[in-house]
Enzyme design. Sequence first.
Site, PDB file in Angstrom:
ATOM      1  N   ASP A 101       0.834  -1.204   0.000  1.00 43.97           N
ATOM      2  CA  ASP A 101       0.000   0.000   0.000  1.00 43.97           C
ATOM      3  C   ASP A 101       0.873   1.261   0.000  1.00 43.97           C
ATOM      4  O   ASP A 101       2.022   1.235   0.463  1.00 43.97           O
ATOM      5  CB  ASP A 101      -0.879   0.068   1.260  1.00 43.97           C
ATOM      6  CG  ASP A 101      -1.861  -1.080   1.339  1.00 43.97           C
ATOM      7  OD1 ASP A 101      -2.163  -1.679   0.302  1.00 43.97           O
ATOM      8  OD2 ASP A 101      -2.302  -1.362   2.471  1.00 43.97           O
TER       9      ASP A 101
HETATM   10  N1  URA Z   1      -1.230  -5.901   3.997  1.00 43.35           N
HETATM   11  C1  URA Z   1      -1.730  -4.663   3.974  1.00 43.35           C
HETATM   12  O1  URA Z   1      -2.750  -4.393   4.589  1.00 43.35           O
HETATM   13  N2  URA Z   1      -1.062  -3.726   3.276  1.00 43.35           N
HETATM   14  C2  URA Z   1       0.068  -3.976   2.611  1.00 43.35           C
HETATM   15  O2  URA Z   1       0.627  -3.074   1.996  1.00 43.35           O
HETATM   16  C3  URA Z   1       0.578  -5.269   2.641  1.00 43.35           C
HETATM   17  C4  URA Z   1      -0.096  -6.231   3.343  1.00 43.35           C
END
Ligand code: URA
Length: 233
Positions: A101
Amino acid sequence: MRINKYIASAGVCSRRKADELISEGKVKVNGQVLKNPGYQTEDGDVVEVQGMVIKPASKLVYYLLNKPCGYVTSTADKEGRHLVTELVPDDIRVFPVGRLDYNTSGLLIMTNDGELANKLMHPSGEFDKTYVARVTGIVTRAEAARLAKGIDIGGFVTSPAEVKLLRHDRNSTVVEITIHEGKNRQVRRMFEALGHEVTELERIRLGNLTIGKLATGQCRKLGPGEIEYLKRV
Ligand code: URA
Protein backbone atom coordinates in the site's frame (compact mmCIF):
# COMPACT_ATOMS: atom_id res chain seq x y z
CA MET A 1 12.74 -18.92 -27.71
CA ARG A 2 9.31 -20.57 -27.87
CA ILE A 3 6.58 -18.01 -28.43
CA ASN A 4 4.75 -18.60 -25.12
CA LYS A 5 8.01 -18.10 -23.18
CA TYR A 6 8.74 -14.95 -25.23
CA ILE A 7 5.34 -13.50 -24.27
CA ALA A 8 5.71 -14.48 -20.59
CA SER A 9 9.25 -13.07 -20.43
CA ALA A 10 7.94 -9.73 -21.65
CA GLY A 11 5.71 -9.69 -18.56
CA VAL A 12 2.44 -9.93 -20.46
CA CYS A 13 1.06 -13.05 -18.76
CA SER A 14 1.91 -16.64 -17.85
CA ARG A 15 2.98 -19.16 -20.52
CA ARG A 16 -0.36 -20.95 -20.21
CA LYS A 17 -2.30 -17.73 -20.73
CA ALA A 18 -0.02 -16.97 -23.68
CA ASP A 19 -1.05 -20.29 -25.24
CA GLU A 20 -4.70 -19.26 -24.83
CA LEU A 21 -4.07 -15.90 -26.48
CA ILE A 22 -2.39 -17.68 -29.39
CA SER A 23 -5.31 -20.08 -29.84
CA GLU A 24 -7.70 -17.09 -29.72
CA GLY A 25 -5.78 -15.51 -32.61
CA LYS A 26 -4.63 -12.54 -30.50
CA VAL A 27 -0.93 -12.95 -31.24
CA LYS A 28 0.73 -11.77 -34.45
CA VAL A 29 4.29 -12.36 -35.61
CA ASN A 30 5.58 -10.01 -38.29
CA GLY A 31 2.03 -8.84 -39.00
CA GLN A 32 0.52 -12.34 -39.42
CA VAL A 33 -1.82 -14.00 -36.93
CA LEU A 34 0.18 -16.84 -35.40
CA LYS A 35 -1.33 -20.30 -35.89
CA ASN A 36 1.50 -22.45 -34.52
CA PRO A 37 1.67 -22.45 -30.66
CA GLY A 38 5.11 -24.09 -30.84
CA TYR A 39 6.59 -21.30 -32.97
CA GLN A 40 10.25 -20.53 -32.11
CA THR A 41 10.93 -16.81 -32.32
CA GLU A 42 13.87 -15.58 -34.34
CA ASP A 43 16.01 -12.44 -34.07
CA GLY A 44 14.17 -9.52 -35.60
CA ASP A 45 10.66 -10.98 -35.17
CA VAL A 46 8.05 -8.36 -34.31
CA VAL A 47 5.57 -9.91 -31.89
CA GLU A 48 2.23 -8.25 -31.17
CA VAL A 49 -0.19 -9.29 -28.43
CA GLN A 50 -3.63 -7.77 -28.76
CA GLY A 51 -2.25 -5.06 -30.99
CA MET A 52 0.73 -4.12 -28.78
CA VAL A 53 4.31 -4.84 -29.80
CA ILE A 54 6.07 -6.66 -26.95
CA LYS A 55 9.68 -7.56 -26.25
CA PRO A 56 11.37 -9.50 -23.43
CA ALA A 57 14.10 -7.61 -21.60
CA SER A 58 17.54 -8.42 -22.95
CA LYS A 59 19.30 -8.03 -19.57
CA LEU A 60 17.42 -9.25 -16.52
CA VAL A 61 17.86 -7.32 -13.28
CA TYR A 62 16.55 -8.05 -9.78
CA TYR A 63 16.43 -5.62 -6.89
CA LEU A 64 15.25 -5.67 -3.32
CA LEU A 65 13.89 -2.25 -2.39
CA ASN A 66 13.07 -0.88 1.04
CA LYS A 67 9.98 1.03 -0.02
CA PRO A 68 9.22 4.18 1.93
CA CYS A 69 5.67 5.24 2.80
CA GLY A 70 4.29 7.77 0.32
CA TYR A 71 5.27 5.84 -2.82
CA VAL A 72 2.86 4.05 -5.14
CA THR A 73 3.68 0.43 -6.02
CA SER A 74 3.14 0.92 -9.73
CA THR A 75 4.89 2.14 -12.87
CA ALA A 76 2.44 5.01 -13.42
CA ASP A 77 0.05 7.10 -11.32
CA LYS A 78 -2.72 9.37 -12.59
CA GLU A 79 -2.43 11.54 -9.48
CA GLY A 80 1.27 12.16 -10.08
CA ARG A 81 2.39 10.63 -6.80
CA HIS A 82 5.91 9.24 -6.32
CA LEU A 83 6.49 5.81 -7.85
CA VAL A 84 8.63 2.97 -6.49
CA THR A 85 10.34 2.79 -9.89
CA GLU A 86 11.96 6.17 -9.16
CA LEU A 87 14.00 4.47 -6.42
CA VAL A 88 15.76 1.94 -8.63
CA PRO A 89 19.00 3.38 -10.02
CA ASP A 90 19.03 1.84 -13.45
CA ASP A 91 18.07 2.93 -16.94
CA ILE A 92 16.45 -0.46 -17.34
CA ARG A 93 12.68 -0.41 -16.84
CA VAL A 94 11.71 -2.53 -13.87
CA PHE A 95 8.37 -3.19 -12.28
CA PRO A 96 7.28 -4.16 -8.78
CA VAL A 97 6.44 -7.76 -7.91
CA GLY A 98 3.24 -7.68 -5.90
CA ARG A 99 1.93 -4.67 -4.04
CA LEU A 100 2.53 -2.70 -0.91
CA ASP A 101 0.00 0.00 0.00
CA TYR A 102 0.94 3.66 -0.44
CA ASN A 103 1.47 3.91 3.32
CA THR A 104 3.20 0.58 3.81
CA SER A 105 6.99 0.48 3.87
CA GLY A 106 9.50 -2.33 3.51
CA LEU A 107 10.60 -5.17 1.32
CA LEU A 108 9.58 -5.06 -2.34
CA ILE A 109 11.12 -7.01 -5.22
CA MET A 110 11.64 -5.02 -8.43
CA THR A 111 12.58 -6.73 -11.68
CA ASN A 112 12.17 -6.72 -15.44
CA ASP A 113 11.88 -10.53 -15.46
CA GLY A 114 8.23 -10.80 -16.47
CA GLU A 115 8.10 -14.55 -16.22
CA LEU A 116 9.38 -14.62 -12.65
CA ALA A 117 7.10 -11.74 -11.65
CA ASN A 118 4.07 -13.57 -13.06
CA LYS A 119 5.00 -16.75 -11.23
CA LEU A 120 5.53 -14.97 -7.92
CA MET A 121 2.23 -13.11 -8.20
CA HIS A 122 0.27 -16.28 -8.93
CA PRO A 123 -1.43 -17.65 -5.76
CA SER A 124 0.48 -20.95 -6.08
CA GLY A 125 3.79 -19.07 -6.01
CA GLU A 126 3.11 -17.02 -2.88
CA PHE A 127 5.80 -16.87 -0.23
CA ASP A 128 5.06 -16.25 3.42
CA LYS A 129 5.33 -12.55 4.18
CA THR A 130 6.21 -11.07 7.55
CA TYR A 131 5.05 -7.60 8.61
CA VAL A 132 5.53 -5.47 11.66
CA ALA A 133 2.35 -3.53 12.36
CA ARG A 134 1.61 -0.83 14.90
CA VAL A 135 -2.11 -0.88 15.62
CA THR A 136 -4.43 1.18 17.77
CA GLY A 137 -5.38 -0.19 21.18
CA ILE A 138 -4.12 -3.21 23.06
CA VAL A 139 -4.18 -6.49 21.17
CA THR A 140 -4.99 -9.29 23.60
CA ARG A 141 -3.63 -12.83 23.48
CA ALA A 142 -7.12 -14.05 22.58
CA GLU A 143 -7.22 -11.65 19.63
CA ALA A 144 -3.75 -12.75 18.55
CA ALA A 145 -5.01 -16.35 18.63
CA ARG A 146 -7.98 -15.40 16.42
CA LEU A 147 -5.64 -13.77 13.89
CA ALA A 148 -3.39 -16.83 13.98
CA LYS A 149 -6.26 -19.26 13.43
CA GLY A 150 -7.65 -17.40 10.43
CA ILE A 151 -10.15 -14.58 10.39
CA ASP A 152 -12.99 -13.45 8.12
CA ILE A 153 -11.94 -10.25 6.37
CA GLY A 154 -15.15 -9.89 4.39
CA GLY A 155 -15.98 -12.89 2.27
CA PHE A 156 -12.59 -14.49 2.78
CA VAL A 157 -11.16 -16.40 5.73
CA THR A 158 -7.40 -15.99 5.98
CA SER A 159 -5.25 -19.10 6.31
CA PRO A 160 -3.32 -19.70 9.54
CA ALA A 161 -0.88 -16.92 10.38
CA GLU A 162 1.96 -16.57 12.86
CA VAL A 163 1.38 -13.75 15.31
CA LYS A 164 3.81 -12.34 17.89
CA LEU A 165 2.84 -9.56 20.28
CA LEU A 166 6.08 -7.56 20.44
CA ARG A 167 5.29 -4.64 22.76
CA HIS A 168 2.63 -2.13 23.63
CA ASP A 169 2.18 1.25 25.23
CA ARG A 170 -1.02 2.77 26.58
CA ASN A 171 -2.65 3.31 23.19
CA SER A 172 -1.06 0.99 20.70
CA THR A 173 0.44 -2.46 20.15
CA VAL A 174 3.29 -3.55 17.90
CA VAL A 175 2.66 -6.96 16.37
CA GLU A 176 4.74 -9.16 14.06
CA ILE A 177 2.49 -11.12 11.75
CA THR A 178 3.36 -13.67 9.05
CA ILE A 179 0.70 -14.35 6.46
CA HIS A 180 0.60 -16.66 3.48
CA GLU A 181 -1.77 -15.03 1.00
CA GLY A 182 -1.53 -11.52 -0.41
CA LYS A 183 -5.10 -10.25 -0.51
CA ASN A 184 -5.61 -6.55 -1.01
CA ARG A 185 -4.88 -4.70 2.28
CA GLN A 186 -4.88 -8.06 4.03
CA VAL A 187 -3.03 -7.15 7.23
CA ARG A 188 -5.02 -3.94 7.66
CA ARG A 189 -8.28 -5.84 7.12
CA MET A 190 -7.30 -8.59 9.57
CA PHE A 191 -6.79 -6.05 12.34
CA GLU A 192 -9.86 -4.04 11.30
CA ALA A 193 -11.90 -7.24 11.75
CA LEU A 194 -10.97 -7.01 15.45
CA GLY A 195 -11.51 -3.25 15.74
CA HIS A 196 -7.84 -2.21 15.58
CA GLU A 197 -6.59 0.27 13.01
CA VAL A 198 -3.13 -0.25 11.54
CA THR A 199 -1.22 3.02 11.83
CA GLU A 200 2.20 1.79 10.66
CA LEU A 201 3.01 -1.22 8.53
CA GLU A 202 6.36 -2.53 7.35
CA ARG A 203 7.15 -5.74 5.46
CA ILE A 204 10.37 -7.19 6.81
CA ARG A 205 10.48 -10.62 5.14
CA LEU A 206 9.38 -12.39 1.96
CA GLY A 207 10.05 -16.13 2.06
CA ASN A 208 13.64 -16.25 3.29
CA LEU A 209 14.56 -12.78 1.94
CA THR A 210 14.81 -10.18 4.67
CA ILE A 211 15.04 -6.42 4.65
CA GLY A 212 18.09 -6.54 6.94
CA LYS A 213 19.80 -3.20 7.45
CA LEU A 214 18.81 -1.72 4.09
CA ALA A 215 17.82 1.89 4.71
CA THR A 216 14.39 3.15 3.72
CA GLY A 217 14.39 4.32 0.11
CA GLN A 218 17.49 2.25 -0.75
CA CYS A 219 17.68 -0.81 -2.93
CA ARG A 220 20.25 -3.50 -3.53
CA LYS A 221 20.74 -6.09 -6.25
CA LEU A 222 19.67 -9.60 -5.34
CA GLY A 223 22.50 -12.13 -5.23
CA PRO A 224 22.52 -15.20 -7.52
CA GLY A 225 21.42 -17.47 -4.65
CA GLU A 226 18.48 -15.19 -3.87
CA ILE A 227 17.41 -15.11 -7.52
CA GLU A 228 17.63 -18.90 -7.75
CA TYR A 229 15.56 -19.19 -4.58
CA LEU A 230 12.80 -17.02 -6.05
CA LYS A 231 12.86 -18.98 -9.29
CA ARG A 232 12.38 -22.27 -7.46
CA VAL A 233 8.67 -21.52 -6.81
N1 URA B 1 -1.23 -5.90 4.00
C1 URA B 1 -1.73 -4.66 3.97
O1 URA B 1 -2.75 -4.39 4.59
N2 URA B 1 -1.06 -3.73 3.28
C2 URA B 1 0.07 -3.98 2.61
O2 URA B 1 0.63 -3.07 2.00
C3 URA B 1 0.58 -5.27 2.64
C4 URA B 1 -0.10 -6.23 3.34
